[in-house]
Enzyme design. Sequence first.
Site, PDB file in Angstrom:
ATOM      1  N   CYS A  56       0.842  -1.195   0.000  1.00 56.46           N
ATOM      2  CA  CYS A  56       0.000   0.000   0.000  1.00 56.46           C
ATOM      3  C   CYS A  56       0.880   1.249   0.000  1.00 56.46           C
ATOM      4  O   CYS A  56       1.327   1.691   1.066  1.00 56.46           O
ATOM      5  CB  CYS A  56      -0.899  -0.041   1.240  1.00 56.46           C
ATOM      6  SG  CYS A  56      -1.960   1.377   1.413  1.00 56.46           S
ATOM      7  N   CYS A  62      -0.145   4.134   2.191  1.00 53.36           N
ATOM      8  CA  CYS A  62      -0.017   3.905   3.628  1.00 53.36           C
ATOM      9  C   CYS A  62       1.447   3.863   4.045  1.00 53.36           C
ATOM     10  O   CYS A  62       1.850   4.529   4.996  1.00 53.36           O
ATOM     11  CB  CYS A  62      -0.637   2.556   4.014  1.00 53.36           C
ATOM     12  SG  CYS A  62      -2.060   2.071   3.045  1.00 53.36           S
ATOM     13  N   ASP A  63       2.223   3.051   3.362  1.00 55.11           N
ATOM     14  CA  ASP A  63       3.566   2.740   3.849  1.00 55.11           C
ATOM     15  C   ASP A  63       4.673   3.569   3.194  1.00 55.11           C
ATOM     16  O   ASP A  63       5.802   3.566   3.676  1.00 55.11           O
ATOM     17  CB  ASP A  63       3.857   1.243   3.651  1.00 55.11           C
ATOM     18  CG  ASP A  63       2.864   0.369   4.403  1.00 55.11           C
ATOM     19  OD1 ASP A  63       2.330   0.858   5.417  1.00 55.11           O
ATOM     20  OD2 ASP A  63       2.596  -0.763   3.985  1.00 55.11           O
TER      21      ASP A  63
HETATM   22  C1  FAD Z   1      -0.686  -4.681   4.029  1.00 66.31           C
HETATM   23  C2  FAD Z   1      -1.836  -3.700   3.883  1.00 66.31           C
HETATM   24  C3  FAD Z   1      -1.704  -2.443   4.416  1.00 66.31           C
HETATM   25  C4  FAD Z   1      -2.757  -1.523   4.315  1.00 66.31           C
HETATM   26  N1  FAD Z   1      -2.625  -0.303   4.920  1.00 66.31           N
HETATM   27  C5  FAD Z   1      -3.647   0.574   4.902  1.00 66.31           C
HETATM   28  C6  FAD Z   1      -3.570   1.826   5.587  1.00 66.31           C
HETATM   29  O1  FAD Z   1      -2.559   2.144   6.227  1.00 66.31           O
HETATM   30  N2  FAD Z   1      -4.638   2.660   5.494  1.00 66.31           N
HETATM   31  C7  FAD Z   1      -5.770   2.365   4.795  1.00 66.31           C
HETATM   32  O2  FAD Z   1      -6.709   3.161   4.778  1.00 66.31           O
HETATM   33  N3  FAD Z   1      -5.879   1.183   4.146  1.00 66.31           N
HETATM   34  C8  FAD Z   1      -4.848   0.289   4.172  1.00 66.31           C
HETATM   35  N4  FAD Z   1      -4.967  -0.905   3.514  1.00 66.31           N
HETATM   36  C9  FAD Z   1      -6.236  -1.191   2.792  1.00 66.31           C
HETATM   37  C10 FAD Z   1      -7.361  -1.592   3.785  1.00 66.31           C
HETATM   38  O3  FAD Z   1      -6.868  -2.572   4.681  1.00 66.31           O
HETATM   39  C11 FAD Z   1      -8.590  -2.107   3.042  1.00 66.31           C
HETATM   40  O4  FAD Z   1      -9.064  -1.127   2.171  1.00 66.31           O
HETATM   41  C12 FAD Z   1      -9.712  -2.488   4.024  1.00 66.31           C
HETATM   42  O5  FAD Z   1      -9.283  -3.458   4.947  1.00 66.31           O
HETATM   43  C13 FAD Z   1     -10.929  -3.046   3.271  1.00 66.31           C
HETATM   44  O6  FAD Z   1     -11.889  -3.421   4.219  1.00 66.31           O
HETATM   45  P1  FAD Z   1     -13.030  -4.488   3.886  1.00 66.31           P
HETATM   46  O7  FAD Z   1     -13.823  -4.624   5.124  1.00 66.31           O
HETATM   47  O8  FAD Z   1     -13.690  -4.104   2.630  1.00 66.31           O
HETATM   48  O9  FAD Z   1     -12.273  -5.843   3.545  1.00 66.31           O
HETATM   49  P2  FAD Z   1     -11.219  -6.718   4.329  1.00 66.31           P
HETATM   50  O10 FAD Z   1     -10.418  -5.923   5.270  1.00 66.31           O
HETATM   51  O11 FAD Z   1     -10.511  -7.468   3.257  1.00 66.31           O
HETATM   52  O12 FAD Z   1     -12.107  -7.734   5.190  1.00 66.31           O
HETATM   53  C14 FAD Z   1     -12.798  -8.780   4.584  1.00 66.31           C
HETATM   54  C15 FAD Z   1     -13.478  -9.628   5.633  1.00 66.31           C
HETATM   55  O13 FAD Z   1     -14.290 -10.603   4.991  1.00 66.31           O
HETATM   56  C16 FAD Z   1     -14.022 -11.899   5.510  1.00 66.31           C
HETATM   57  N5  FAD Z   1     -14.325 -12.862   4.451  1.00 66.31           N
HETATM   58  C17 FAD Z   1     -13.777 -12.973   3.214  1.00 66.31           C
HETATM   59  N6  FAD Z   1     -14.382 -13.938   2.500  1.00 66.31           N
HETATM   60  C18 FAD Z   1     -15.345 -14.447   3.313  1.00 66.31           C
HETATM   61  C19 FAD Z   1     -16.345 -15.461   3.162  1.00 66.31           C
HETATM   62  N7  FAD Z   1     -16.499 -16.146   2.023  1.00 66.31           N
HETATM   63  N8  FAD Z   1     -17.159 -15.718   4.208  1.00 66.31           N
HETATM   64  C20 FAD Z   1     -17.048 -15.056   5.387  1.00 66.31           C
HETATM   65  N9  FAD Z   1     -16.133 -14.070   5.579  1.00 66.31           N
HETATM   66  C21 FAD Z   1     -15.307 -13.774   4.560  1.00 66.31           C
HETATM   67  C22 FAD Z   1     -12.574 -11.823   5.931  1.00 66.31           C
HETATM   68  O14 FAD Z   1     -12.273 -12.854   6.862  1.00 66.31           O
HETATM   69  C23 FAD Z   1     -12.555 -10.424   6.544  1.00 66.31           C
HETATM   70  O15 FAD Z   1     -13.120 -10.457   7.827  1.00 66.31           O
HETATM   71  C24 FAD Z   1      -3.948  -1.867   3.619  1.00 66.31           C
HETATM   72  C25 FAD Z   1      -4.068  -3.143   3.070  1.00 66.31           C
HETATM   73  C26 FAD Z   1      -3.029  -4.066   3.226  1.00 66.31           C
HETATM   74  C27 FAD Z   1      -3.178  -5.469   2.663  1.00 66.31           C
END
Ligand code: FAD
Length: 508
Positions: free
Chosen positions: A336, A339-340
């Site tokens: 990211c 972020c980083d």
């Molecule tokens: C290494 C890294 C660093 C990051 N740093 C930042 C940062 O500093 N700032 C920032 O704003 N963003 C950052 N991001 C981006 C941010 O993390 C994402 O945009 C955010 O987490 C998205 O949230 P979400 O809830 O849509 O999905 P996710 O966080 O991907 O959560 C998905 C959820 O769905 C669940 N799930 C998936 N499939 C299924 C299924 N079939 N059945 C049941 N549950 C399921 C998973 O277990 C999880 O609980 C970073 C991402 C990464 C990978």
Amino acid sequence: MALDAEVKGQLAQYLTMLENPIVLETSLNDSEASGKVRDFVTEIAEMSDKIAFKEVTLKRTPSFKVTRPGEDSGIVFAGLPMGHEFTSLIMALLQVSGRAPKISDEQVALIKTIKQPLAFETYVSLTCHNCPDVVQALNIMSVLNPTISHTMIEGGMFKAEVEEKEILAVPTVYLDGEFFESGRMTLDDILAKVVTSDPSEFTAKEPFDVLVVGGGPAGASAAIYAARKGIRTGLLAETFGGQVMETLGIENIIGTPYTEGPKFMASVEEHVNQYEVDVMKAQRAAKIEKKEFVEVTLENGAVLQTKAAILATGARWRNTGVPGEAEFKTKGVAYCPHCDGPLFAGKDVAVIGGGNSGVEAAIDLAGLVKHVTLLEFLPELKADQVLQERLASLPNVTILKNVATKEITGDTKVNGLTYMNRETEDEHHIELAGVFVQIGLVPNTDWLKDTLELSRMGEIVVDKRGQTSMAGVFAAGDCTDSAYKQIIISMGSGATAALGAFDHLIRS
Ligand SMILES: Cc1cc2nc3c(=O)[nH]c(=O)nc-3n(C[C@H](O)[C@H](O)[C@H](O)COP(=O)(O)OP(=O)(O)OC[C@H]3O[C@@H](n4cnc5c(N)ncnc54)[C@H](O)[C@@H]3O)c2cc1C
């Protein structure tokens, strides 16, 4: 091996908290390594009259089992649990002595349902900061359930074993002698892989008003917004926390100048738990259908009924799969740039991937870091021309085309990258502080392929209320076709989807 005075002082304080006698059953021989373990274990045993030392023969030498006299806790440390693993040892001593591990009642109950014997082995390095979470989770499982055992193996002392198994990343966990998983894992992740839940427990639930699938920022926000409307809300998640759990430093949550991923999601989970949300962890949704209710089928076969569903299953970064990538994730391997990027100010970095996201990342990073090397596998970059021109105009960027990344190198953090020129097959190594992998995100929507409208990229197509192509089904966060993927954006879209779902309920 003598403990230094500071460590000894800390340990002495913890040892006053031992609740019952324990014994360190130690397997030793004449080797130098055994000498170090003997000194270490005897020194600890001498510090408390609740700890006894006993010589035995275990599978690995040198190693020691932390157990209660006459019992078998199943917790073994092969090699010295120093560095980051010292905390794992302290916790094992306390928990084996009878202090309850700090996990939820639900997790304790789930661990106790496991009937089959499970023998875990975890390979660690003492400088790996992701390893203790895994070691401690498996030790807790072992201490709470006599059919489970766990051995931590310090790779430095068991080099031959590590080489023979070709372990290139830590932590790497084996179960009953077979590869189980590698990389950061929570207790919930491990439980999700080994516990077969009883489907009837779920099927018996009354229909929900809103069922959220996903426990990342989008799902958590959707659940809170739904529950605050006073409607029956459920949240189903494979693991609570999502991608944020992989983030060490977060600096872009407005109003919170700095936090860390696991800490932030722990407070989000606490917030969700303040409401009447039926949180079902360690479960994966496998199918969604519209019948009288919307029906979500779980991988264990159970069916949950709901008037409206909010899908927030997020996305995962596509990995290169090269050696070093998993090992140095969050220690120089980053995904990211927003972020980083600032963490690499004044340093040299690489970006892997010459599509739009890779080139945009390289442009962003060039403004922050000393030098950027962009590596593209194909003979040409795939990014839009305008982005390519902008990149080419930057003085501190080197573009390498037709190259294959072979390895990300490092010690405790990334120190370089090895790539091969695909035309000449020559290998080169560049010294770097960070590697940004930008070969795309993969939405977790494989299970929805034939049911909902998905974009070319596999993202769920939503309207401005978060409504999908199926009536009563909403979606939010990184699994949707939203233009940007960030924590606050997914939380905002989770709120939108919950309000959209609530509107749908009062109109239908
Ligand atoms: C290494 C890294 C660093 C990051 N740093 C930042 C940062 O500093 N700032 C920032 O704003 N963003 C950052 N991001 C981006 C941010 O993390 C994402 O945009 C955010 O987490 C998205 O949230 P979400 O809830 O849509 O999905 P996710 O966080 O991907 O959560 C998905 C959820 O769905 C669940 N799930 C998936 N499939 C299924 C299924 N079939 N059945 C049941 N549950 C399921 C998973 O277990 C999880 O609980 C970073 C991402 C990464 C990978």
